[in-house]
Design a protein around this motif. Structure first.
Motif, PDB file in Angstrom:
ATOM      1  N   ARG A 195       0.833  -1.210   0.000  1.00 30.14           N
ATOM      2  CA  ARG A 195       0.000   0.000   0.000  1.00 30.14           C
ATOM      3  C   ARG A 195       0.863   1.253   0.000  1.00 30.14           C
ATOM      4  O   ARG A 195       0.471   2.301  -0.528  1.00 30.14           O
ATOM      5  CB  ARG A 195      -0.931  -0.013   1.207  1.00 30.14           C
ATOM      6  N   GLU A 196       2.064   1.133   0.553  1.00 27.07           N
ATOM      7  CA  GLU A 196       3.003   2.252   0.570  1.00 27.07           C
ATOM      8  C   GLU A 196       3.603   2.492  -0.821  1.00 27.07           C
ATOM      9  O   GLU A 196       4.176   3.542  -1.079  1.00 27.07           O
ATOM     10  CB  GLU A 196       4.119   1.968   1.584  1.00 27.07           C
ATOM     11  N   GLY A 197       3.457   1.515  -1.711  1.00 27.14           N
ATOM     12  CA  GLY A 197       3.937   1.702  -3.071  1.00 27.14           C
ATOM     13  C   GLY A 197       5.062   0.783  -3.487  1.00 27.14           C
ATOM     14  O   GLY A 197       5.540   0.867  -4.622  1.00 27.14           O
ATOM     15  N   LEU A 198       5.517  -0.095  -2.608  1.00 26.61           N
ATOM     16  CA  LEU A 198       6.590  -1.008  -2.958  1.00 26.61           C
ATOM     17  C   LEU A 198       6.050  -2.233  -3.686  1.00 26.61           C
ATOM     18  O   LEU A 198       4.912  -2.649  -3.445  1.00 26.61           O
ATOM     19  CB  LEU A 198       7.348  -1.466  -1.704  1.00 26.61           C
ATOM     20  N   ALA A 199       6.867  -2.801  -4.550  1.00 24.56           N
ATOM     21  CA  ALA A 199       6.552  -4.079  -5.177  1.00 24.56           C
ATOM     22  C   ALA A 199       7.086  -5.161  -4.247  1.00 24.56           C
ATOM     23  O   ALA A 199       8.301  -5.271  -4.034  1.00 24.56           O
ATOM     24  CB  ALA A 199       7.202  -4.181  -6.544  1.00 24.56           C
ATOM     25  N   VAL A 200       6.200  -5.968  -3.654  1.00 24.72           N
ATOM     26  CA  VAL A 200       6.550  -6.873  -2.563  1.00 24.72           C
ATOM     27  C   VAL A 200       6.333  -8.322  -2.964  1.00 24.72           C
ATOM     28  O   VAL A 200       5.301  -8.668  -3.551  1.00 24.72           O
ATOM     29  CB  VAL A 200       5.707  -6.573  -1.294  1.00 24.72           C
ATOM     30  N   THR A 201       7.312  -9.164  -2.623  1.00 28.96           N
ATOM     31  CA  THR A 201       7.174 -10.604  -2.771  1.00 28.96           C
ATOM     32  C   THR A 201       7.348 -11.255  -1.406  1.00 28.96           C
ATOM     33  O   THR A 201       8.304 -10.956  -0.684  1.00 28.96           O
ATOM     34  CB  THR A 201       8.224 -11.180  -3.736  1.00 28.96           C
ATOM     35  N   VAL A 202       6.416 -12.131  -1.053  1.00 25.77           N
ATOM     36  CA  VAL A 202       6.484 -12.896   0.194  1.00 25.77           C
ATOM     37  C   VAL A 202       6.932 -14.314  -0.152  1.00 25.77           C
ATOM     38  O   VAL A 202       6.369 -14.943  -1.048  1.00 25.77           O
ATOM     39  CB  VAL A 202       5.112 -12.942   0.904  1.00 25.77           C
ATOM     40  N   LEU A 203       7.912 -14.816   0.589  1.00 28.63           N
ATOM     41  CA  LEU A 203       8.416 -16.174   0.399  1.00 28.63           C
ATOM     42  C   LEU A 203       8.099 -16.998   1.635  1.00 28.63           C
ATOM     43  O   LEU A 203       8.554 -16.668   2.739  1.00 28.63           O
ATOM     44  CB  LEU A 203       9.924 -16.160   0.150  1.00 28.63           C
ATOM     45  N   GLU A 204       7.308 -18.055   1.466  1.00 27.79           N
ATOM     46  CA  GLU A 204       6.902 -18.907   2.583  1.00 27.79           C
ATOM     47  C   GLU A 204       7.421 -20.324   2.355  1.00 27.79           C
ATOM     48  O   GLU A 204       7.199 -20.927   1.300  1.00 27.79           O
ATOM     49  CB  GLU A 204       5.377 -18.912   2.712  1.00 27.79           C
ATOM     50  N   LYS A 205       8.091 -20.849   3.362  1.00 23.37           N
ATOM     51  CA  LYS A 205       8.690 -22.183   3.275  1.00 23.37           C
ATOM     52  C   LYS A 205       7.650 -23.289   3.110  1.00 23.37           C
ATOM     53  O   LYS A 205       7.834 -24.223   2.330  1.00 23.37           O
ATOM     54  CB  LYS A 205       9.522 -22.417   4.537  1.00 23.37           C
ATOM     55  N   GLN A 206       6.543 -23.194   3.821  1.00 18.51           N
ATOM     56  CA  GLN A 206       5.542 -24.258   3.825  1.00 18.51           C
ATOM     57  C   GLN A 206       4.627 -24.171   2.597  1.00 18.51           C
ATOM     58  O   GLN A 206       4.560 -23.135   1.929  1.00 18.51           O
ATOM     59  CB  GLN A 206       4.708 -24.176   5.103  1.00 18.51           C
ATOM     60  N   PRO A 207       3.879 -25.230   2.312  1.00 20.14           N
ATOM     61  CA  PRO A 207       2.956 -25.195   1.169  1.00 20.14           C
ATOM     62  C   PRO A 207       1.819 -24.199   1.337  1.00 20.14           C
ATOM     63  O   PRO A 207       1.201 -23.794   0.355  1.00 20.14           O
ATOM     64  CB  PRO A 207       2.411 -26.632   1.100  1.00 20.14           C
ATOM     65  N   GLU A 208       1.504 -23.847   2.588  1.00 20.30           N
ATOM     66  CA  GLU A 208       0.425 -22.900   2.865  1.00 20.30           C
ATOM     67  C   GLU A 208       0.949 -21.769   3.731  1.00 20.30           C
ATOM     68  O   GLU A 208       1.909 -21.931   4.487  1.00 20.30           O
ATOM     69  CB  GLU A 208      -0.739 -23.595   3.594  1.00 20.30           C
ATOM     70  N   THR A 209       0.309 -20.606   3.638  1.00 21.23           N
ATOM     71  CA  THR A 209       0.660 -19.488   4.510  1.00 21.23           C
ATOM     72  C   THR A 209       0.035 -19.692   5.894  1.00 21.23           C
ATOM     73  O   THR A 209      -0.800 -20.562   6.095  1.00 21.23           O
ATOM     74  CB  THR A 209       0.170 -18.159   3.905  1.00 21.23           C
ATOM     75  N   GLY A 210       0.446 -18.885   6.834  1.00 19.63           N
ATOM     76  CA  GLY A 210      -0.126 -18.937   8.176  1.00 19.63           C
ATOM     77  C   GLY A 210       0.900 -19.062   9.279  1.00 19.63           C
ATOM     78  O   GLY A 210       0.715 -18.535  10.365  1.00 19.63           O
ATOM     79  N   THR A 249       4.602 -19.783  -2.108  1.00 17.66           N
ATOM     80  CA  THR A 249       4.739 -20.818  -1.087  1.00 17.66           C
ATOM     81  C   THR A 249       5.699 -21.902  -1.578  1.00 17.66           C
ATOM     82  O   THR A 249       6.064 -21.956  -2.750  1.00 17.66           O
ATOM     83  CB  THR A 249       3.376 -21.428  -0.751  1.00 17.66           C
ATOM     84  N   GLY A 250       6.099 -22.758  -0.647  1.00 19.64           N
ATOM     85  CA  GLY A 250       7.081 -23.781  -0.990  1.00 19.64           C
ATOM     86  C   GLY A 250       8.427 -23.177  -1.344  1.00 19.64           C
ATOM     87  O   GLY A 250       9.197 -23.760  -2.103  1.00 19.64           O
ATOM     88  N   ALA A 251       8.722 -21.999  -0.808  1.00 18.25           N
ATOM     89  CA  ALA A 251       9.953 -21.262  -1.124  1.00 18.25           C
ATOM     90  C   ALA A 251      10.773 -21.094   0.154  1.00 18.25           C
ATOM     91  O   ALA A 251      10.447 -20.254   0.994  1.00 18.25           O
ATOM     92  CB  ALA A 251       9.615 -19.905  -1.726  1.00 18.25           C
ATOM     93  N   GLU A 252      11.806 -21.886   0.306  1.00 21.98           N
ATOM     94  CA  GLU A 252      12.639 -21.845   1.521  1.00 21.98           C
ATOM     95  C   GLU A 252      13.862 -20.963   1.283  1.00 21.98           C
ATOM     96  O   GLU A 252      14.739 -21.282   0.474  1.00 21.98           O
ATOM     97  CB  GLU A 252      13.084 -23.246   1.918  1.00 21.98           C
ATOM     98  N   VAL A 253      13.921 -19.844   1.992  1.00 21.57           N
ATOM     99  CA  VAL A 253      15.045 -18.919   1.842  1.00 21.57           C
ATOM    100  C   VAL A 253      16.293 -19.554   2.441  1.00 21.57           C
ATOM    101  O   VAL A 253      16.273 -20.059   3.565  1.00 21.57           O
ATOM    102  CB  VAL A 253      14.734 -17.569   2.509  1.00 21.57           C
ATOM    103  N   GLU A 288      10.113 -26.978  -6.478  1.00 23.09           N
ATOM    104  CA  GLU A 288      10.711 -28.038  -7.297  1.00 23.09           C
ATOM    105  C   GLU A 288      12.162 -28.302  -6.927  1.00 23.09           C
ATOM    106  O   GLU A 288      12.831 -29.119  -7.564  1.00 23.09           O
ATOM    107  CB  GLU A 288      10.621 -27.667  -8.787  1.00 23.09           C
ATOM    108  N   GLY A 289      12.663 -27.588  -5.927  1.00 16.62           N
ATOM    109  CA  GLY A 289      14.048 -27.773  -5.502  1.00 16.62           C
ATOM    110  C   GLY A 289      15.054 -26.945  -6.257  1.00 16.62           C
ATOM    111  O   GLY A 289      16.267 -27.098  -6.086  1.00 16.62           O
TER     112      GLY A 289
END
Length: 564
Positions: A24-39, A247-251, A283-284
């Motif tokens: 909302r502030e104007g940034l282009a944001v990507t969220v990376l979540e390790k698990q298959p689902e958020t939460g 999701t499924g993205a482990e940093v 996919e690894g």
């Protein structure tokens, strides 16, 4: 230079809330979540017509939720169907046949305390008056600040309250309560909120008696659809603002640039800067993602010790050697045939030897309490969608030492033997204390979760359920900072950093990231935009200078993403 792109590590409620505000502030944001689902900790598990929340289950501090929603141009009333629980919760005491039902209103609880101890009602009125004053001070001066500057704290109201605040910080909650009430049931009801803070009433500062204002005066709410509904709402808002969630993205690494600027002797004048992350996708495949700003909403210990080289760690392993973790947790998700009127939506079971129970969890020589003080949530008492008709949904939380060697859980008894043995004992305890003799025989769904699961699934430091405990040296500005001291453009959010543990604190933590971005050092919550305002741009920054945000923004390709 203001960042245009951001990556958020972790798709729990903090990461999603942070993404929504930054988009909302104007940034282009990507969220990376390790698990298959958020939460994250506020996840869900569904099977056989049962819907289980796997973490938070108390909706307290409703004004914090509403403020967060209003920052995004909406409200809690628009997004959630909230109902008030009456009674707020039930307490079962060891060796005491009659339960105590905590009322939904302040007046009801004053009458309740009088019935437990003559004169306690009037003393509760004074106690709640004090808690409300401290709560108001905390919200205005301590919860919504990054402590990037202490000058905003030099206000007349803070200075006048200095001696009182000092006393409240130095005296433990247990002593503060004991000076005012003699009935052990009342003492336990007023001391238990320390567990919400990942601590013990015998070590938690008495400043946190402000917590009693939340349940005894304001009452306890429940969002229909459960807390997974809350996660879904915030996730939808983040996406509507333009955030992209993967999701499924482990940093695996936070990438940094080399220090820049002129040298002075052997030292550079500028620090390294976060320039993105590497992550392994579902996919690894190893992917590199560029960003101007990195926010980690993951466990702070994991962020520092696993994602950064040692020379760039603000909180290296040596720092954590002197930290006190909150409790670990044994969790049970039980699907039960028939009804369970003996249990309320929230039911607490308190052991007689209260101090010994906490000593086993937090003391030098830890062990699993038996019997244990524990918590049972029966959302099916309120929400028909939590269980099939004619069945009940139980979520059980047993605070245990933060010790991953206690093991991991499983489905239908498939967890580690020690975890399953503990679960059997807990089911028998609930059966006996609540008067449900056939409870074990009526269980048709059983899932256990142990401290090792918190390590494997959430990268939790020492398997702790909540994060660092809220003892004196780990509260307010003693808790640390939400910005790396060694890497520019790296911020932290979530329960292991400022302001602390709990869903409301996680939403405030997301707002503190926004305050850092704006250079806002004030102590109060950010002003809410008028309902008709699509966007409030920071001074000196035109909307044309920023990438698109809001519901019309494109999710687009990865932000500078390339295969590593």
């Amino acid at each position: 230079m203001r960042p245009r792109t951001a990556v958020v590590i972790g798709g729990g409620i903090t990461g999603l809330a942070t993404a929504a505000l930054l988009s909302r502030e104007g940034l282009a944001v990507t969220v990376l979540e390790k698990q298959p689902e958020t939460g994250g900790r506020a996840g869900s598990w569904e099977t056989g017509g049962f819907r289980f929340d796997t973490g938070p289950s108390w909706y307290l501090m409703p004004e914090v939720f509403d403020h967060f929603f209003r920052l995004l141009g909406t409200s809690a009333a628009d997004q959630l169907d909230l109902v008030q629980l009456d009674p707020g919760y039930r307490v079962l005491f060891e060796d005491t046949a009659e339960p105590v039902d905590v009322a939904a209103t302040r007046e009801g609880n004053i009458a309740l305390f009088d019935s437990l101890e003559p004169g306690a009602g009037a003393r509760l009125e004074e106690y709640l008056k004090s808690s409300e004053e401290v709560y108001a001070m905390a919200k205005k001066r301590f919860l919504y600040t990054t402590f990037a500057s202490f000058l905003p704290l030099l206000r007349p109201d803070v200075l006048r309250s200095g001696p009182r605040l000092a006393r409240l910080l130095l005296e433990p909650l247990s002593s503060f309560v004991a000076k005012r009430f003699t009935d052990p049931r009342i003492r336990q009801i007023l001391g238990y909120p320390a567990v919400f803070l990942g601590s013990s009433p015998f070590t938690t500062p008495s400043m946190y008696h402000l917590m009693s204002r939340l349940d005894l005066a304001d009452g306890v709410l429940y969002p229909m659809g459960g807390f997974s509904r809350l996660v879904s709402v915030i996730s939808d808002l983040a996406r509507a603002e333009g955030s992209r969630v993967i999701t499924g993205a482990e940093v695996t690494r936070i990438r940094t640039s080399a220090p820049s600027g002129s040298r002075r002797g052997h030292f550079r004048t500028r620090r390294p800067r976060a320039v993105g992350v590497d992550y392994r996708d579902a996919e690894g495949k190893l992917v590199s993602l560029d960003a101007d700003l990195v926010i980690s909403a993951a466990d702070l210990h994991h962020t520092e010790t696993a994602l950064l080289p040692e020379n760039l760690q603000t909180y290296p392993e040596s720092y954590w050697e002197h930290r006190v973790p909150g409790p670990g947790g044994l969790l049970l998700h039980l699907g039960v045939q028939g009804t369970l009127p003996q249990l309320e939506h929230h039911t607490l079971l308190f052991t007689r030897d209260w101090e010994a129970n906490f000593e086993k969890i937090f003391g030098a020589d830890t062990s699993v309490p038996d019997p244990a003080s524990l918590y049972v949530c029966r959302p099916s008492a309120t929400d028909p969608g939590a269980a099939p008709e004619g069945h009940e949904n139980l979520f059980v939380l047993v605070p245990v030492p933060s010790d991953p060697t206690l093991g991991a859980g499983g489905i239908d008894g498939a967890g580690d033997p020690q975890i399953e043995k503990m679960a059997d004992a807990v089911i028998a305890q609930i059966s006996s204390w609540a008067g449900i003799p056939d409870l074990a025989e009526r269980i048709i769904i059983r899932r256990t979760v142990g401290p090792q699961d918190f390590v494997a699934d959430l990268n939790s430091w020492r398997g702790t359920l909540l994060g660092p405990a809220h003892i004196l040296k780990q509260s307010a500005f003693f808790r640390g900072t939400n910005a790396s001291r060694k890497v520019e453009g790296l911020l932290y959010a979530g329960g292991s950093t400022l302001p602390g543990i709990g869903l409301p604190m996680c939403l405030i933590s997301a707002e503190l990231v926004l305050k850092r971005l704006r250079g806002e050092t004030g102590t109060e919550a950010l002003p809410e935009p008028p309902p008709w305002s699509a966007q409030s741009w920071p001074a000196g920054l035109a909307s044309s200078d920023l990438p698109p945000a809001g519901p019309h923004a494109s999710a687009g390709p990865p932000i500078g993403g390339t295969d590593a």
